[in-house]
Design a protein around this motif. Structure first.
Motif, PDB file in Angstrom:
ATOM      1  N   ALA A 148       0.834  -1.209   0.000  1.00 28.83           N
ATOM      2  CA  ALA A 148       0.000   0.000   0.000  1.00 28.83           C
ATOM      3  C   ALA A 148       0.863   1.250   0.000  1.00 28.83           C
ATOM      4  N   SER A 149       1.948   1.221   0.744  1.00 28.93           N
ATOM      5  CA  SER A 149       2.857   2.365   0.776  1.00 28.93           C
ATOM      6  C   SER A 149       3.498   2.583  -0.599  1.00 28.93           C
ATOM      7  N   TYR A 179      -0.318   5.071  -0.901  1.00 30.04           N
ATOM      8  CA  TYR A 179      -1.196   5.265   0.254  1.00 30.04           C
ATOM      9  C   TYR A 179      -0.353   5.644   1.472  1.00 30.04           C
ATOM     10  N   THR A 180      -0.976   6.277   2.439  1.00 28.50           N
ATOM     11  CA  THR A 180      -0.316   6.615   3.683  1.00 28.50           C
ATOM     12  C   THR A 180      -0.578   5.495   4.679  1.00 28.50           C
ATOM     13  N   LYS A 185      -5.981   7.049   2.187  1.00 28.39           N
ATOM     14  CA  LYS A 185      -5.865   7.697   0.876  1.00 28.39           C
ATOM     15  C   LYS A 185      -6.938   8.767   0.836  1.00 28.39           C
ATOM     16  N   GLY A 186      -6.527  10.009   1.020  1.00 28.01           N
ATOM     17  CA  GLY A 186      -7.489  11.103   1.083  1.00 28.01           C
ATOM     18  C   GLY A 186      -8.356  10.977   2.322  1.00 28.01           C
ATOM     19  N   VAL A 193     -10.271   5.564   4.854  1.00 27.33           N
ATOM     20  CA  VAL A 193      -9.427   4.851   5.816  1.00 27.33           C
ATOM     21  C   VAL A 193      -9.763   3.375   5.727  1.00 27.33           C
ATOM     22  N   TYR A 194      -8.725   2.551   5.583  1.00 25.97           N
ATOM     23  CA  TYR A 194      -8.900   1.104   5.504  1.00 25.97           C
ATOM     24  C   TYR A 194      -8.191   0.451   6.681  1.00 25.97           C
ATOM     25  N   ASP A 195      -8.937  -0.352   7.431  1.00 25.44           N
ATOM     26  CA  ASP A 195      -8.365  -1.101   8.544  1.00 25.44           C
ATOM     27  C   ASP A 195      -8.262  -2.555   8.106  1.00 25.44           C
ATOM     28  N   ILE A 196      -7.048  -2.977   7.767  1.00 27.81           N
ATOM     29  CA  ILE A 196      -6.866  -4.331   7.229  1.00 27.81           C
ATOM     30  C   ILE A 196      -6.749  -5.384   8.315  1.00 27.81           C
TER      31      ILE A 196
END
Length: 87
Positions: free
Chosen positions: A15-16, A20-21, A36-37, A40-43
């Motif tokens: 992702a980085s 993505y941050t 990303k903007g 927010v994604y919690d994997i």
């Protein structure tokens, strides 16, 4: 635990690399989240607390062998705090 941590780290690195941050510091509130903007994604699927505790305990153990006394105490305090919250 090791296989889950390795898989999660691989996803975070991908992702980085994709722009993505990502946050890998267990002391930050966005630990193991991808941003990303405004998205927010919690994997982790809600088990970030387990991983945060694992990383803090590992860091505290590692610091016992090479850090100065102040850093050892701070890391041990954070690991203890995380364990108390965990249980």
């Amino acid at each position: 635990m090791l296989s889950y941590v390795t898989t999660t780290a691989g996803i975070m690195l991908a992702a980085s690399a994709a722009g993505y941050t990502v946050e890998m510091d267990p002391d930050k509130p966005d630990f193991l989240q991808i941003r990303k903007g405004d998205k927010v994604y919690d994997i982790t699927g809600g088990i970030a607390a387990y991983l945060r505790t694992f990383f803090r305990m590992t860091s505290a153990l590692y610091s016992r062998f090479g850090d100065n006394k102040y850093n050892q105490e701070k890391k041990l305090e954070r690991a203890g705090s995380s364990l108390i919250k965990f249980f």
